[in-house]
Design a protein around this motif. Structure first.
Motif, PDB file in Angstrom:
ATOM      1  N   PRO A   1      19.549  43.944 -24.430  1.00  0.00           N
ATOM      2  CA  PRO A   1      19.517  43.429 -25.809  1.00  0.00           C
ATOM      3  C   PRO A   1      18.440  44.056 -26.701  1.00  0.00           C
ATOM      4  CG  PRO A   1      19.919  41.639 -24.284  1.00  0.00           C
ATOM      5  CD  PRO A   1      19.651  42.859 -23.443  1.00  0.00           C
ATOM      6  N   HIS A   2      17.192  44.166 -26.193  1.00  0.00           N
ATOM      7  CA  HIS A   2      16.144  44.681 -27.097  1.00  0.00           C
ATOM      8  C   HIS A   2      16.399  46.152 -27.438  1.00  0.00           C
ATOM      9  CE1 HIS A   2      14.741  45.865 -23.166  1.00  0.00           C
ATOM     10  NE2 HIS A   2      13.726  46.531 -23.652  1.00  0.00           N
TER      11      HIS A   2
ATOM     12  N   SER B   1      21.457  40.633 -30.942  1.00  0.00           N
ATOM     13  CA  SER B   1      20.330  41.529 -31.179  1.00  0.00           C
ATOM     14  C   SER B   1      20.685  42.545 -32.277  1.00  0.00           C
ATOM     15  CB  SER B   1      19.969  42.231 -29.863  1.00  0.00           C
ATOM     16  OG  SER B   1      18.902  43.091 -30.054  1.00  0.00           O
TER      17      SER B   1
ATOM     18  N   ALA C   1      24.384  38.601 -26.053  1.00  0.00           N
ATOM     19  CA  ALA C   1      22.961  38.855 -26.347  1.00  0.00           C
ATOM     20  C   ALA C   1      22.825  40.163 -27.133  1.00  0.00           C
ATOM     21  CB  ALA C   1      22.164  38.920 -25.048  1.00  0.00           C
ATOM     22  N   ASN C   2      23.544  41.193 -26.715  1.00  0.00           N
ATOM     23  CA  ASN C   2      23.463  42.474 -27.423  1.00  0.00           C
ATOM     24  C   ASN C   2      23.991  42.352 -28.853  1.00  0.00           C
ATOM     25  OD1 ASN C   2      22.264  43.848 -25.346  1.00  0.00           O
ATOM     26  ND2 ASN C   2      24.186  44.600 -24.486  1.00  0.00           N
TER      27      ASN C   2
ATOM     28  N   TYR D   1      19.455  47.684 -27.494  1.00  0.00           N
ATOM     29  CA  TYR D   1      20.617  47.787 -28.400  1.00  0.00           C
ATOM     30  C   TYR D   1      20.165  47.456 -29.833  1.00  0.00           C
ATOM     31  CZ  TYR D   1      25.342  47.354 -30.226  1.00  0.00           C
ATOM     32  OH  TYR D   1      26.489  47.523 -30.964  1.00  0.00           O
ATOM     33  N   GLY D   2      19.355  46.417 -29.941  1.00  0.00           N
ATOM     34  CA  GLY D   2      18.821  46.041 -31.261  1.00  0.00           C
ATOM     35  C   GLY D   2      18.027  47.184 -31.875  1.00  0.00           C
ATOM     36  N   LYS D   3      17.254  47.882 -31.017  1.00  0.00           N
ATOM     37  CA  LYS D   3      16.441  49.009 -31.533  1.00  0.00           C
ATOM     38  C   LYS D   3      17.343  50.143 -32.031  1.00  0.00           C
ATOM     39  CE  LYS D   3      11.927  48.672 -29.460  1.00  0.00           C
ATOM     40  NZ  LYS D   3      11.126  48.991 -28.304  1.00  0.00           N
TER      41      LYS D   3
ATOM     42  N   ILE E   1      20.635  40.686 -35.625  1.00  0.00           N
ATOM     43  CA  ILE E   1      19.255  40.392 -36.047  1.00  0.00           C
ATOM     44  C   ILE E   1      18.607  41.658 -36.624  1.00  0.00           C
ATOM     45  CG2 ILE E   1      16.936  39.848 -35.094  1.00  0.00           C
ATOM     46  CD1 ILE E   1      18.513  37.888 -33.165  1.00  0.00           C
ATOM     47  N   ASN E   2      19.041  42.812 -36.123  1.00  0.00           N
ATOM     48  CA  ASN E   2      18.449  44.087 -36.577  1.00  0.00           C
ATOM     49  C   ASN E   2      19.213  44.748 -37.714  1.00  0.00           C
ATOM     50  OD1 ASN E   2      15.949  44.943 -34.969  1.00  0.00           O
ATOM     51  ND2 ASN E   2      17.288  43.975 -33.456  1.00  0.00           N
TER      52      ASN E   2
END
Ligand code: KIV
Ligand code: ZN
Length: 387
Positions: free
Chosen positions: A177-178, A216, A212-213, A180-182, A219-220
């Motif tokens: 998740p973190h 994320s 979750a991805n 993919y968000g990036k 959110i991004n």
């Protein structure tokens, strides 16, 4: 400011790719009408060149749906785009979803090509699709594993070529998740013309991280989520519509919203499971049989005191008639008393203790004690007490 998240439903395309889940055109039209009533923004109705059945389904859904965008999938090929454009002819709002692989793995081992040629093909496909007069969404297949700088170049080029929506799929469900968000954040910050298109997230569930991805990604900065009902789809499936919609509805702090009429979720989930002959697993979030069932004594007691002790969603908000208290050997007196009361019997003190002891014997034997068992147990209470 609250941001609208477009819900792009691909139950009838990515979801329908599941072996054994194929639907007849009439069944797809039934689901499409329900999807429209549910409030999705886009229905991916099929891959028109893949079969005459898929072509017909896109035609019929285009006729049946009134306000929702109808989308047809294509590869980055002329014949695919021509056929999709024809299939969408009756749509009030049509969209062509075209694309090509973006990771080196796909470029080398699927297309036996190189980055520059693939980039050229992507630009050409978007321009050609745009010429058909529909909205164009571009997918950079396997974007989850693509070189980020190259992905950004590709996205910038297809937006310049006219793409209205850019889809960043985690085709293989590889991302965390973190990270993919990036990826989404990187595109927001490094693609110069990014404000001219909507970023879409399309995640697969190979590591159980699709929802979750997706969150994320949203959110991004992504503003469209590609989902299926019950999370059905290739291999371990796609992101589940009901999970994303309810995560957004539950977490008001995200400052996101969708147009999903959440109280229709359960009914359409059951419809899809039935028509696709794909039962929903009991512990599936939101729509599984156990999603609002409480079976351990501690939870039942807490739930009966105040539902919010153990429920973050009111079942009525997703169309589930009520929570359930399942009577098992793990249940306590509070749940037993509650169920007896629902059946019209007030039991307490010694009587409740006696009932509970006998209930445990039946529960150990039967795993789940139903109303008929309980009525029989209560009928034998006076005899037991007078022994
Ligand atoms: O998973 C994927 O990459 C896809 C594309 C065709 C959008 O389904
Ligand atoms: Zn997919």
């Amino acid at each position: 400011m609250s941001h609208k998240i477009q819900i792009f439903d691909t139950t009838l395309r990515d979801g329908e790719q599941v072996p054994g889940c194929q639907l007849a055109t009439e069944e797809k039209v039934i689901i499409a009408r329900e999807l429209e009533a549910l409030g999705v923004d886009v229905i991916e109705a099929g891959f028109p060149i893949s079969s005459p059945g898929d072509f017909l389904s896109v035609v019929e859904i285009s006729k049946a749906v009134k306000e929702t965008i109808v989308c047809g999938l294509t590869r980055a090929r002329k014949e695919d785009i021509d056929v999709a454009a024809e299939a969408l002819h009756h749509a009030k709002y049509g969209r062509i979803h075209t694309g090509i692989g973006s990771s080196d793995i796909h470029i080398k081992h699927k297309f036996k090509s190189n980055r520059e040629d693939v980039l050229e093909q992507a630009i050409w496909a978007v321009q050609y699709a745009k010429g058909k007069g529909y909205e164009v969404e571009f997918y950079a297949e396997d974007a989850g594993r693509a070189d980020l700088a190259f992905l950004a170049r590709m996205i910038e080029a297809v937006i310049a070529a006219g793409a209205d929506v850019v889809n960043i799929p985690d085709t293989t469900g590889y991302c965390l998740p973190h990270l993919y968000g990036k990826r989404i954040q990187y595109l927001v910050e490094n693609v110069k013309n990014i404000e001219k298109a909507i970023i879409s997230v399309h995640c697969h569930n190979d590591l159980g991280l699709a929802t979750a991805n997706t969150l994320s990604g949203l959110i991004n900065g992504a503003r469209q989520a590609e989902v299926t009902l019950n999370g059905i789809g290739e291999r371990a499936g796609n992101t589940a519509l009901e999970e994303v919609a309810m995560a957004i509805q539950t977490h008001k702090d995200l400052d996101l919203y969708t147009n999903i009429k959440s109280e229709r979720i359960y009914e359409i989930s059951q419809l899809v499971a039935g028509l696709m002959r794909m039962p929903v697993q009991a512990n599936k979030a939101i729509v599984g049989k156990n999603a609002f069932a409480h079976s351990s004594g501690i939870h039942q007691d807490g739930f009966l005191k105040h539902a919010e002790n153990y429920e973050i969603i009111n079942p009525a908000d997703v169309g589930v008639p009520s929570s359930s208290i399942v009577l098992t050997a793990r249940s306590g007196r509070a749940a037993l008393k509650h169920r007896a009361e629902l059946l019209g019997h007030h039991v307490e003190g010694e009587e409740l203790n006696m009932l509970y002891e006998n209930f445990l014997m039946v529960a150990d034997e039967k795993k789940m004690v139903n109303d008929a068992d309980l009525i029989a147990l209560m009928a034998s209470l006076p005899v037991l007490i007078n022994k």
